[in-house]
Structures are given as structure tokens and as C-alpha cells.
Design a protein around this motif. Structure first.
Motif, short mmCIF file in Angstrom:
data_model
loop_
_atom_site.label_atom_id
_atom_site.label_comp_id
_atom_site.label_asym_id
_atom_site.label_seq_id
_atom_site.Cartn_x
_atom_site.Cartn_y
_atom_site.Cartn_z
N ILE A 105 0.83 -1.20 0.00
CA ILE A 105 0.00 0.00 0.00
C ILE A 105 0.86 1.25 0.00
O ILE A 105 0.64 2.19 -0.78
CB ILE A 105 -0.94 0.02 1.22
CG1 ILE A 105 -1.91 -1.17 1.17
CG2 ILE A 105 -1.72 1.33 1.29
CD1 ILE A 105 -2.73 -1.34 2.44
N ASN A 106 1.87 1.31 0.87
CA ASN A 106 2.66 2.53 1.05
C ASN A 106 3.92 2.58 0.20
O ASN A 106 4.43 3.65 -0.09
CB ASN A 106 3.05 2.70 2.52
CG ASN A 106 1.95 3.31 3.34
OD1 ASN A 106 0.81 3.42 2.90
ND2 ASN A 106 2.28 3.74 4.55
N ASP A 107 4.47 1.43 -0.17
CA ASP A 107 5.66 1.40 -1.01
C ASP A 107 5.22 1.20 -2.46
O ASP A 107 4.04 1.15 -2.77
CB ASP A 107 6.61 0.28 -0.55
CG ASP A 107 8.08 0.66 -0.71
OD1 ASP A 107 8.37 1.53 -1.57
OD2 ASP A 107 8.93 0.10 -0.01
N ALA A 108 6.17 1.05 -3.36
CA ALA A 108 5.86 0.98 -4.78
C ALA A 108 5.09 -0.30 -5.11
O ALA A 108 5.46 -1.39 -4.70
CB ALA A 108 7.15 1.02 -5.59
N ASN A 109 4.02 -0.14 -5.87
CA ASN A 109 3.23 -1.27 -6.38
C ASN A 109 3.07 -1.08 -7.89
O ASN A 109 2.24 -0.29 -8.34
CB ASN A 109 1.88 -1.33 -5.69
CG ASN A 109 1.01 -2.48 -6.21
OD1 ASN A 109 1.41 -3.22 -7.11
ND2 ASN A 109 -0.17 -2.63 -5.66
N LEU A 110 3.88 -1.79 -8.64
CA LEU A 110 3.89 -1.65 -10.10
C LEU A 110 3.34 -2.89 -10.79
O LEU A 110 3.56 -3.08 -11.99
CB LEU A 110 5.33 -1.41 -10.57
CG LEU A 110 6.05 -0.21 -9.96
CD1 LEU A 110 7.51 -0.17 -10.40
CD2 LEU A 110 5.36 1.09 -10.32
N MET A 111 2.61 -3.73 -10.06
CA MET A 111 2.18 -5.00 -10.62
C MET A 111 1.32 -4.82 -11.87
O MET A 111 1.38 -5.62 -12.79
CB MET A 111 1.43 -5.81 -9.56
CG MET A 111 2.28 -6.15 -8.36
SD MET A 111 1.43 -7.20 -7.15
CE MET A 111 1.62 -8.79 -7.91
N ALA A 112 0.52 -3.76 -11.89
CA ALA A 112 -0.35 -3.52 -13.05
C ALA A 112 0.18 -2.40 -13.94
O ALA A 112 -0.52 -1.93 -14.83
CB ALA A 112 -1.77 -3.20 -12.59
N VAL A 113 1.43 -1.97 -13.70
CA VAL A 113 2.02 -0.88 -14.49
C VAL A 113 2.83 -1.46 -15.64
O VAL A 113 3.64 -2.36 -15.44
CB VAL A 113 2.92 0.00 -13.59
CG1 VAL A 113 3.74 0.98 -14.42
CG2 VAL A 113 2.07 0.75 -12.58
N ALA A 114 2.64 -0.91 -16.84
CA ALA A 114 3.38 -1.39 -18.00
C ALA A 114 3.67 -0.26 -18.98
O ALA A 114 3.82 -0.49 -20.18
CB ALA A 114 2.61 -2.51 -18.70
N ASP A 115 3.76 0.98 -18.47
CA ASP A 115 4.12 2.09 -19.35
C ASP A 115 4.75 3.21 -18.53
O ASP A 115 4.70 3.23 -17.30
CB ASP A 115 2.91 2.59 -20.14
CG ASP A 115 1.75 3.04 -19.26
OD1 ASP A 115 1.99 3.70 -18.23
OD2 ASP A 115 0.60 2.72 -19.60
N ASP A 116 5.34 4.18 -19.23
CA ASP A 116 6.07 5.26 -18.58
C ASP A 116 5.16 6.10 -17.68
O ASP A 116 5.54 6.47 -16.56
CB ASP A 116 6.70 6.17 -19.63
CG ASP A 116 7.66 5.44 -20.55
OD1 ASP A 116 7.77 4.21 -20.45
OD2 ASP A 116 8.31 6.11 -21.38
N GLN A 117 3.97 6.41 -18.16
CA GLN A 117 3.06 7.26 -17.38
C GLN A 117 2.64 6.58 -16.08
O GLN A 117 2.62 7.20 -15.02
CB GLN A 117 1.82 7.60 -18.21
CG GLN A 117 0.83 8.49 -17.46
CD GLN A 117 -0.39 8.84 -18.29
OE1 GLN A 117 -0.42 8.61 -19.50
NE2 GLN A 117 -1.41 9.39 -17.64
N GLY A 138 10.72 -2.46 -3.90
CA GLY A 138 9.60 -3.32 -4.32
C GLY A 138 9.25 -3.10 -5.78
O GLY A 138 10.10 -3.09 -6.65
N GLY A 139 7.96 -2.94 -6.04
CA GLY A 139 7.51 -2.68 -7.40
C GLY A 139 6.83 -3.84 -8.06
O GLY A 139 5.64 -3.82 -8.33
N LEU A 180 13.92 -0.85 -7.53
CA LEU A 180 12.71 -1.60 -7.86
C LEU A 180 13.09 -2.93 -8.49
O LEU A 180 14.19 -3.08 -9.03
CB LEU A 180 11.84 -0.79 -8.83
CG LEU A 180 11.50 0.64 -8.40
CD1 LEU A 180 10.79 1.37 -9.52
CD2 LEU A 180 10.64 0.62 -7.15
N ASN A 181 12.17 -3.88 -8.47
CA ASN A 181 12.43 -5.16 -9.11
C ASN A 181 11.23 -5.61 -9.92
O ASN A 181 10.09 -5.25 -9.62
CB ASN A 181 12.81 -6.24 -8.09
CG ASN A 181 11.74 -6.51 -7.08
OD1 ASN A 181 11.56 -5.76 -6.13
ND2 ASN A 181 11.01 -7.61 -7.25
N SER A 182 11.50 -6.39 -10.95
CA SER A 182 10.43 -7.00 -11.73
C SER A 182 9.80 -8.12 -10.92
O SER A 182 10.37 -8.59 -9.93
CB SER A 182 10.96 -7.54 -13.05
OG SER A 182 11.90 -8.57 -12.83
#
Length: 590
Positions: A105-117, A138-139, A180-182
Motif C-alpha cells: 500500500i505505502n511502497d511501490a506497487n507496479l504489478m499492473a504498471v506497463a508504461d512510462d506514465q 519493491g515494485g 525496484l524489481n520486476s
């Protein structure tokens, strides 16, 4: 009892109608009365009611008509007109990993992110939460890049794989070193601040991606010595930051109507639970489930089921529960144990799982070692709840439980956690042994994308086969597995679990009719698995889990009657109010 935050308690006088009818002179006036509601009690002798009366932390009365509540009204009684809202016993989440939830919740959550924006927006959100100098970690980018939440198969690609670089985030994260990590940990992304901290910006090492001019892009491959250098200079999260993550997770739970969690406990998180409770911030009950390897040590320290981790006294809010064990891996990594190999990996039958404790790792590679761990836990007064996912993992655990039963052990409260894929012959064994099937319904909506590819259509008939378990007399315990794995985010809001169990589709309602629709269960059965069954599973069914006079006032109010709406509408359900121990800890804005 914990003190609840005053901001939560005062909200009720601002957002809901406070009854102001004639004065009543009840000898024992109630503290709270909920009126004009569709109350689903989960009690066979009185399934429906209109009003619930609460005195202190206890349900005083469950009434068929609002008029009957007048006898309990006093000058200081808070009376809330729910305008036909749906009232159920408080939801109990039978499986969470609280220690990780706040970080997502508070750190990076990029699981559904797939673009620069999307990357820039998420970094800006996190920066706004943190103090300067705090690292962002995270990420898990790419987790959902190759499929959409409406896809029935991971093969439904969503375009070419996206790769970030440090220049996409440097302006946003200038005051926050970032690593961050994949989702598969094959790639890492360090921003300029992190590279500078590790001395890597001008002196790249093997395993770092360089652009055409020989300048590091920030992308680093698994195994690169750069990772060790970055990790050696990374600032650990402060105690205050970890508490803030906990507070964010508690907020999410009460907003979701969750009154109790069965947490896969770690020692450091247990200490934070104690601190939050002492500060009056623990707004959910916690049933701690330490690792199975800790049974003997906990027993030696005088700790057992039902006791608070520091006072060693019974505590209704924070107490030790069962011990969590593992027999196999997970489907997502082809680690679940099967009698037959994976269809897409013909030489792989899965593997046994490592047990982690404070100071050791024990590989449970044979059932005698598992038997010894369980016996040590039983000697200390703890029952086992053991993770088993593949058909062989489930069968082995049932075999071991049967062995213990034949030695005179009472199997009450014993669970097979996940029970994800079951052979036809093993369905009736749950009832025969009195063993609980602790299942995670939302996994259906996520796992159907690759399940048949890995184990084929025939074996998939036994995956999340809740109806077959019920038909064979098993008890189901619902848990979310929140926040999920590195490859999937598991939602803990009850609407996702109930939807998955009742409809068996993705969040976009595919496939039409549901995946193996013969395994759908009813809304009542889903609610029962989420309330009464979970109270029974932690040995408190006599005091919680239904709405009945004398039981503890743990209550959830939903905005629509789940038994009357079209099942496709379940995902639109919202929580209006959460009551824990007779106190209102969340109120919606409606």
C-alpha cells in the motif's frame, strides 16, 4: 481491551442519524441500536431480523421488528437507521500476510504498471507518503503485463514487454534512492540517487545495462554484483515507517468490513501488533499463526493457543493461534506436489517446501520430519494448519492427519491450507477426519489463466472444487492470502472472494457461465465460510461468527443484500460500517 482511535468513534455522530425519539427508561439501556436493516444472522432458528441491540461489546438482542428495540433505548443510546442496509456477522479473513500488506500500500506497487506514465504516477504517489531520504523499494513490475484481468488465459498478450529506465523516475525520486524489481526478480531498476550511493553511476560493473553511449540505464540483471553493492548501502525501513505501513493495512481492513485476521505471523510483526494494541490502534482482532518450526520454543516460553504474546494471558484481540506449516510449493512456480508431472514440464512433479524459523531453515523432505514438527507443536498446545496445494501435497497431509487421529489425537481445528487441487478420492476424507479446508476463493479469478496449461483439463476439475468439498461434508474456511505473491495481487475485500466462489469468473466476468461452473457455491455458503466457519476454526464459534444475543458484537454492514441481488452485481458491493467489539471502527460516507 484496546482503545480505539477517537477519530473513528466520533465519526458515527457526524455521518449517521442519531435517534432522538421520546425518552425511555430502560433498566439496562443499550449503547448502540441498529434499526431498519436486512439483518442476516447466520442462525438457523432466526435467520432474518430488522434490529440489533449492542450493550458494551455484546449483542443484547436481535429483533424481528424495530419497535421491539424501544425497550432497550436510553437517553445515551446511539440509534442508527440503516435504511435497509444488509447486516452480517463481521467478516473473518482466515489467511493474511499482514507483514507484507502495508508495504504494497505505502511502497511501490507496479504489478499492473506497463508504461512510462503509470510508472511516473506510482512513484509520485509513493514520494508523497515518505520522508526525504527514505528508500523506495519493491515494485514487481510486469506481473500483469501479459494478461488483462478479464483474460481467461495468460496467452492473451497485452503487447510487447515494457522496460523502464532511471530517467523516467529521476526527477520524481531525486530525494529518494530507489531500487525496484520486476515480478520475477530477473531485472532491477535503480535511480540515479541509488547508483550514486553505491558508487555505480560512473563505474558500472558486469550485469548493468548500458545505453549506446556506455552510460548505465539503471537496469540491472539478476546476479550482478551491482545488486550486492546497492543492497549494502540501502537504508532499512525505520520502525516508524513500518508502523505507518501497518496503519495503512489496518485502515484497508476496517474499510473492507474485516473484524479479524488469521495472520501468518513473524516475530517482528508480532511485536508491532503489541505496540499498536498498546497505542489503542489495533482495530482488528488478530489470531497469530507462527511457523510450525517454532512450536517447541513457544511452548518452552509458556506460550500456547489463546495467549497474548507478551502478557501470556488470554486476550480477545491479540493471541496465538495455530502453527502454520508447509508441505509443498505453489502452482505459480510449478512447485506444488503432484502424483503426475506438470503438463508443461513433463519431468517436474513439484517439490517439498522449506520451513523458515528465526534461526534456521528445515527442509521438510519426508513426512517423518513433518510428523515430528506437528508433535512438538501439539505438545505445546498448538494445532497444525498446513499449506498443501497439489494433489500429492493434499493427500500426504490427509494421510498424516489420519495417522494422528488413529493415535487418539483430536483433529478439531486442524486445517489443510489452500487445498487447491484435490483427487476425487480425497474429497470425503476432510469430513471423515474432521479437517477444515482453508481455501482462497479469489485465486480462482487469477489462476484460471494458466491452470489448465500446467495440469490439464482433467486435473483442473479438482481445482478450487468448493462444491465437491461441500457435497462431501467438508467445512470451508475462507481466506484472502492478502496481499498475494510476486506474480499476483490477492484482493482481501470480501466482494472479490464471494464473487469468485459464487461466479467463478475473472473480474471482467469471463468466461461466460464460469470456469468449471459445477463448482459454484451459493452466497449463503460463501458467507458461512467467511463468518461462522472461521470463528469455529479458531475455537471461538461459541462467542463469535453469528448475530445472536450473548455473542460479541463484531458486525459488518454492506450497502446491498447479497442474497437478493444478481450474482454479477456482487463486485459492486461496498462496506458501509464495521463494528469490532461493539465499537464503530469504520463508517462509509453514504
Amino acid at each position: 481491551m484496546p482503545r480505539l482511535p477517537s477519530i473513528l468513534l466520533s465519526a458515527s455522530t457526524l455521518l449517521f442519524f442519531l435517534g432522538c425519539g421520546p425518552e425511555y427508561t430502560s433498566d439496562n439501556p443499550a449503547d448502540l441500536i441498529l434499526l431498519n436493516a436486512d439483518v442476516y444472522t447466520m442462525e438457523e432458528n432466526q435467520p432474518w431480523a430488522s434490529a440489533v441491540v449492542v450493550t458494551g461489546n455484546t449483542i443484547t438482542a436481535v429483533l424481528a421488528s424495530d419497535a421491539e428495540a424501544d425497550a432497550y433505548r436510553g437517553p445515551d443510546t446511539e440509534v442508527i437507521d440503516l435504511d435497509g442496509k444488509f447486516v452480517v456477522p463481521g467478516f473473518i479473513d482466515g489467511h493474511v500476510h499482514f507483514n507484507n500488506a502495508g508495504s504494497l500500500i505505502n511502497d511501490a506497487n507496479l504489478m499492473a504498471v506497463a508504461d512510462d506514465q503509470g510508472l511516473a504516477e506510482e512513484m509520485a504517489r509513493v514520494v508523497a507518503i515518505l520522508d526525504p531520504g527514505e528508500w523506495i523499494t519493491g515494485g514487481l513490475w510486469g506481473a500483469y503485463e501479459e494478461w488483462s484481468l478479464g483474460a481467461e488465459s495468460a496467452g492473451e498478450k497485452q503487447g510487447s514487454r515494457w522496460q523502464p529506465d532511471r530517467w523516467m523516475i529521476d526527477d520524481i525520486t531525486a530525494e529518494h534512492p530507489t531500487l525496484l524489481n520486476s515480478f520475477d526478480s530477473e531485472l532491477y531498476l535503480a535511480n540515479t540517487a541509488a547508483l550514486q550511493a553505491a558508487g555505480l553511476e560512473d563505474a558500472p560493473v558486469e550485469g548493468m545495462q548500458l545505453n549506446g553511449e556506455g552510460i548505465p540505464t539503471g537496469l540491472i540483471y539478476r546476479g550482478s554484483p551491482a545488486l550486492s553493492r546497492l543492497r549494502s548501502v540501502r537504508k532499512p525501513k525505520s520502525h516508524q515507517r513500518l508502523l505507518d505501513e501497518n496503519r495503512a493495512a489496518l485502515k484497508a481492513l476496517r474499510e473492507a468490513g474485516i473484524v479479524e485476521i488469521h495472520d501468518i505471523a513473524t516475530p517482528d510483526q508480532t511485536a508491532r501488533f503489541v505496540e499498536l494494541q498498546e497505542n489503542g490502534e489495533l482495530t482488528v482482532r488478530v489470531w497469530l499463526r507462527p511457523d510450525l518450526s517454532r512450536g517447541a520454543d513457544l511452548g518452552a516460553r509458556g506460550l500456547t493457543m489463546g495467549l497474548h504474546p507478551t502478557t501470556q494471558e488470554p486476550d480477545p484481540f491479540l493471541r496465538y493461534g495455530a502453527l502454520k506449516g508447509y508441505i509443498d510449493g505453489i502452482m505459480g512456480t510449478h512447485g506444488a506436489l503432484f502424483f503426475e508431472p506438470y503438463d508443461d514440464q513433463p519431468d517436474n512433479y513439484g517439490h517439498y517446501r522449506r520451513h523458515t524459523s528465526d534461526d534456521s531453515q528445515m527442509l521438510v523432505g519426508d513426512m517423518e520430519k513433518m510428523y515430528g514438527l506437528i508433535q512438538a507443536g501439539l505438545d505445546a498446545g498448538f494445532v497444525p494448519n498446513v499449506h498443501a496445494i497439489g494433489t500429492k501435497g493434499v493427500a500426504l497431509m490427509l494421510d498424516l492427519y489420519e495417522r494422528l487421529r488413529n493415535q487418539g489425537v483430536d483433529l478439531t481445528g486442524f486445517r489443510v491450507i489452500h487445498a487447491q487441487v484435490i483427487r476425487p478420492d480425497d474429497f470425503p476424507r476432510f469430513r471423515e477426519l474432521g479437517v477444515i479446508a482453508e481455501v482462497n476463493p479469489y485465486h480462482i479469478s487469477d489462476d484460471m489463466r494458466w491452470m489448465e496449461e500446467r495440469i490439464g483439463h482433467e486435473r483442473s476439475k479438482g481445482a478450487y472444487a468448493f462444491q465437491s468439498l461441500l457435497e462431501n461434508g467438508a467445512m470451508l474456511s475462507f481466506g484472502s492470502d492478502w496481499p498475494g505473491t510476486s506474480a499476483a495481487e490477492y484482493h482481501m475485500h470480501p466482494k472479490y472472494l464471494i464473487h469468485a466462489a459464487v461466479n467463478r469468473t475473472t473480474l471482467n466476468h469471463t468466461p461466460e457461465g464460469g470456469w468449471f461452473p459445477e463448482q459454484k457455491i451459493s452466497v449463503h455458503e460463501a458467507l458461512e465460510s467467511y463468518t461462522m466457519n472461521n470463528a469455529y476454526a479458531d475455537f471461538e464459534g461459541d462467542i463469535r461468527g453469528s448475530l445472536k444475543p450473548g455473542k460479541v458484537a463484531d458486525i459488518t454492514v454492506c450497502d446491498r443484500n447479497l442474497l437478493e441481488i444478481d450474482p454479477s452485481d456482487i463486485l459492486n458491493m461496498n462496506i458501509e460500517m464495521t463494528i469490532v467489539d461493539g465499537k464503530i471502527v469504520f463508517m462509509g460516507g453514504g
